[in-house]
Design a protein around this motif. Sequence first.
Motif, PDB file in Angstrom:
ATOM      1  N   GLN A  44       0.643  -1.264   0.045  1.00 11.20           N
ATOM      2  CA  GLN A  44       0.455   0.398   0.182  1.00 11.20           C
ATOM      3  C   GLN A  44       0.358   1.440  -0.396  1.00 11.20           C
ATOM      4  OE1 GLN A  44      -2.498  -0.515   3.321  1.00 11.20           O
ATOM      5  NE2 GLN A  44      -4.040  -1.981   2.028  1.00 11.20           N
ATOM      6  N   ASN A  45       2.155   1.244   0.413  1.00  7.33           N
ATOM      7  CA  ASN A  45       2.564   3.124   1.076  1.00  7.33           C
ATOM      8  C   ASN A  45       2.800   3.037  -0.853  1.00  7.33           C
ATOM      9  OD1 ASN A  45       4.263   4.442   2.748  1.00  7.33           O
ATOM     10  ND2 ASN A  45       5.990   3.372   1.297  1.00  7.33           N
ATOM     11  N   VAL A  46       3.704   2.184  -2.076  1.00  6.53           N
ATOM     12  CA  VAL A  46       3.572   2.752  -3.085  1.00  6.53           C
ATOM     13  C   VAL A  46       2.969   3.156  -3.552  1.00  6.53           C
ATOM     14  CG1 VAL A  46       3.334   0.569  -4.424  1.00  6.53           C
ATOM     15  CG2 VAL A  46       5.429   2.127  -4.654  1.00  6.53           C
ATOM     16  N   ASN A  47       1.728   3.461  -2.817  1.00  6.10           N
ATOM     17  CA  ASN A  47       0.699   3.563  -4.135  1.00  6.10           C
ATOM     18  C   ASN A  47      -0.517   5.158  -3.548  1.00  6.10           C
ATOM     19  OD1 ASN A  47       0.027   1.704  -5.943  1.00  6.10           O
ATOM     20  ND2 ASN A  47      -1.136   0.532  -4.001  1.00  6.10           N
ATOM     21  N   LYS A  48       0.658   5.253  -2.289  1.00  7.54           N
ATOM     22  CA  LYS A  48       0.262   6.520  -1.822  1.00  7.54           C
ATOM     23  C   LYS A  48       1.272   7.470  -1.259  1.00  7.54           C
ATOM     24  CE  LYS A  48       0.095   4.437   3.134  1.00  7.54           C
ATOM     25  NZ  LYS A  48      -0.539   3.877   4.368  1.00  7.54           N
ATOM     26  N   VAL A  49       2.491   7.246  -1.638  1.00  8.43           N
ATOM     27  CA  VAL A  49       3.962   8.091  -0.847  1.00  8.43           C
ATOM     28  C   VAL A  49       4.494   8.642  -2.119  1.00  8.43           C
ATOM     29  CG1 VAL A  49       5.480   8.096   0.199  1.00  8.43           C
ATOM     30  CG2 VAL A  49       3.706   7.096   1.074  1.00  8.43           C
ATOM     31  N   SER A  50       4.767   9.285  -2.386  1.00  7.83           N
ATOM     32  CA  SER A  50       6.212   9.933  -3.462  1.00  7.83           C
ATOM     33  C   SER A  50       7.441  10.166  -3.190  1.00  7.83           C
ATOM     34  CB  SER A  50       5.302  11.384  -3.776  1.00  7.83           C
ATOM     35  OG  SER A  50       3.931  11.109  -4.480  1.00  7.83           O
ATOM     36  N   ASN A  51       8.493   8.125  -3.047  1.00  7.34           N
ATOM     37  CA  ASN A  51       9.972   8.443  -3.132  1.00  7.34           C
ATOM     38  C   ASN A  51      10.269   8.608  -3.781  1.00  7.34           C
ATOM     39  OD1 ASN A  51       8.354   8.213  -0.021  1.00  7.34           O
ATOM     40  ND2 ASN A  51       8.718   6.306  -0.469  1.00  7.34           N
ATOM     41  N   ALA A  52       9.759   8.037  -5.312  1.00  7.74           N
ATOM     42  CA  ALA A  52      10.806   8.407  -5.846  1.00  7.74           C
ATOM     43  C   ALA A  52      11.609  10.075  -6.379  1.00  7.74           C
ATOM     44  CB  ALA A  52      10.576   8.145  -7.351  1.00  7.74           C
ATOM     45  N   ALA A  53      12.699  10.137  -7.021  1.00 10.89           N
ATOM     46  CA  ALA A  53      13.199  11.422  -7.299  1.00 10.89           C
ATOM     47  C   ALA A  53      13.606  11.891  -8.531  1.00 10.89           C
ATOM     48  CB  ALA A  53      14.552  11.655  -6.247  1.00 10.89           C
ATOM     49  N   LEU A  54      13.179  12.591  -9.354  1.00  9.22           N
ATOM     50  CA  LEU A  54      13.516  12.194 -10.512  1.00  9.22           C
ATOM     51  C   LEU A  54      14.429  13.950 -10.761  1.00  9.22           C
ATOM     52  CD1 LEU A  54      12.541  11.789 -13.796  1.00  9.22           C
ATOM     53  CD2 LEU A  54      10.987  13.569 -13.957  1.00  9.22           C
ATOM     54  N   LEU A  55      15.747  14.128 -11.531  1.00 11.26           N
ATOM     55  CA  LEU A  55      16.466  14.511 -11.763  1.00 11.26           C
ATOM     56  C   LEU A  55      15.983  14.985 -12.625  1.00 11.26           C
ATOM     57  CD1 LEU A  55      20.025  15.090  -9.823  1.00 11.26           C
ATOM     58  CD2 LEU A  55      20.335  15.500 -12.507  1.00 11.26           C
ATOM     59  N   ARG A  56      16.151  17.211 -12.945  1.00 10.07           N
ATOM     60  CA  ARG A  56      16.347  17.074 -14.447  1.00 10.07           C
ATOM     61  C   ARG A  56      17.210  18.070 -14.218  1.00 10.07           C
ATOM     62  NH1 ARG A  56      11.184  16.959 -17.306  1.00 10.07           N
ATOM     63  NH2 ARG A  56      11.692  18.770 -18.163  1.00 10.07           N
ATOM     64  N   PHE A  57      18.435  17.861 -15.406  1.00 12.05           N
ATOM     65  CA  PHE A  57      19.401  18.899 -15.525  1.00 12.05           C
ATOM     66  C   PHE A  57      19.165  19.536 -17.452  1.00 12.05           C
ATOM     67  CE2 PHE A  57      24.196  19.183 -16.084  1.00 12.05           C
ATOM     68  CZ  PHE A  57      24.741  20.253 -15.331  1.00 12.05           C
ATOM     69  N   ASP A  58      19.993  20.703 -17.227  1.00 15.85           N
ATOM     70  CA  ASP A  58      19.146  20.965 -18.346  1.00 15.85           C
ATOM     71  C   ASP A  58      21.198  20.825 -19.181  1.00 15.85           C
ATOM     72  OD1 ASP A  58      18.861  22.280 -21.086  1.00 15.85           O
ATOM     73  OD2 ASP A  58      17.515  24.085 -20.033  1.00 15.85           O
ATOM     74  N   ILE A  59      21.282  20.720 -19.608  1.00 11.96           N
ATOM     75  CA  ILE A  59      22.814  20.908 -20.288  1.00 11.96           C
ATOM     76  C   ILE A  59      23.237  22.298 -20.788  1.00 11.96           C
ATOM     77  CG2 ILE A  59      24.719  18.999 -21.733  1.00 11.96           C
ATOM     78  CD1 ILE A  59      22.954  16.490 -20.728  1.00 11.96           C
ATOM     79  N   LYS A  60      22.045  22.115 -22.154  1.00 11.98           N
ATOM     80  CA  LYS A  60      22.863  23.201 -23.316  1.00 11.98           C
ATOM     81  C   LYS A  60      22.536  24.797 -22.332  1.00 11.98           C
ATOM     82  CE  LYS A  60      20.748  21.487 -26.458  1.00 11.98           C
ATOM     83  NZ  LYS A  60      19.491  21.335 -27.903  1.00 11.98           N
ATOM     84  N   HIS A  61      21.592  25.149 -21.097  1.00 10.43           N
ATOM     85  CA  HIS A  61      22.264  26.288 -20.499  1.00 10.43           C
ATOM     86  C   HIS A  61      22.948  26.463 -18.815  1.00 10.43           C
ATOM     87  CE1 HIS A  61      18.413  26.066 -23.040  1.00 10.43           C
ATOM     88  NE2 HIS A  61      18.787  27.344 -23.658  1.00 10.43           N
TER      89      HIS A  61
END
Length: 132
Positions: free
Chosen positions: A23-40
Amino acid sequence: MTWHALMDEIEFTALRAQGPGGQNVNKVSNAALLRFDIKHSSLPAYVKMKLLALPSPRVNKDGILLIKAQSSRSLEENKADAISRLETLVAEAFHTPKLRRPTKPTRGSTLRRLEGKSSRSSLKASRSKIQD
């Protein structure tokens, strides 16, 4: 160039992790998505080119590097994991391999090689049938 300068250019998004977890995986946002703009980014041009040449799932068409970390149940640990993976990629891009200068074999090594060939040849010739 310091890592503190890069930290200002990183953007995080919390999202739900995939895989088992009940149940925990369905209700908690634990993953992290890193966004890195290389061009700027503030990286040198040759490092940007190496990072943009990474395989397609990591870098999209707009030149944004995406790293998803979901191995831990803690959002902070996943953020730290994503940052360490980014540091590894940038460090590898900074590394330039040492150029190899082609050299000729030494006279002694050439003589040893030819001596080995002739001794092996005579050994094999001695195994053959004796001809009359």
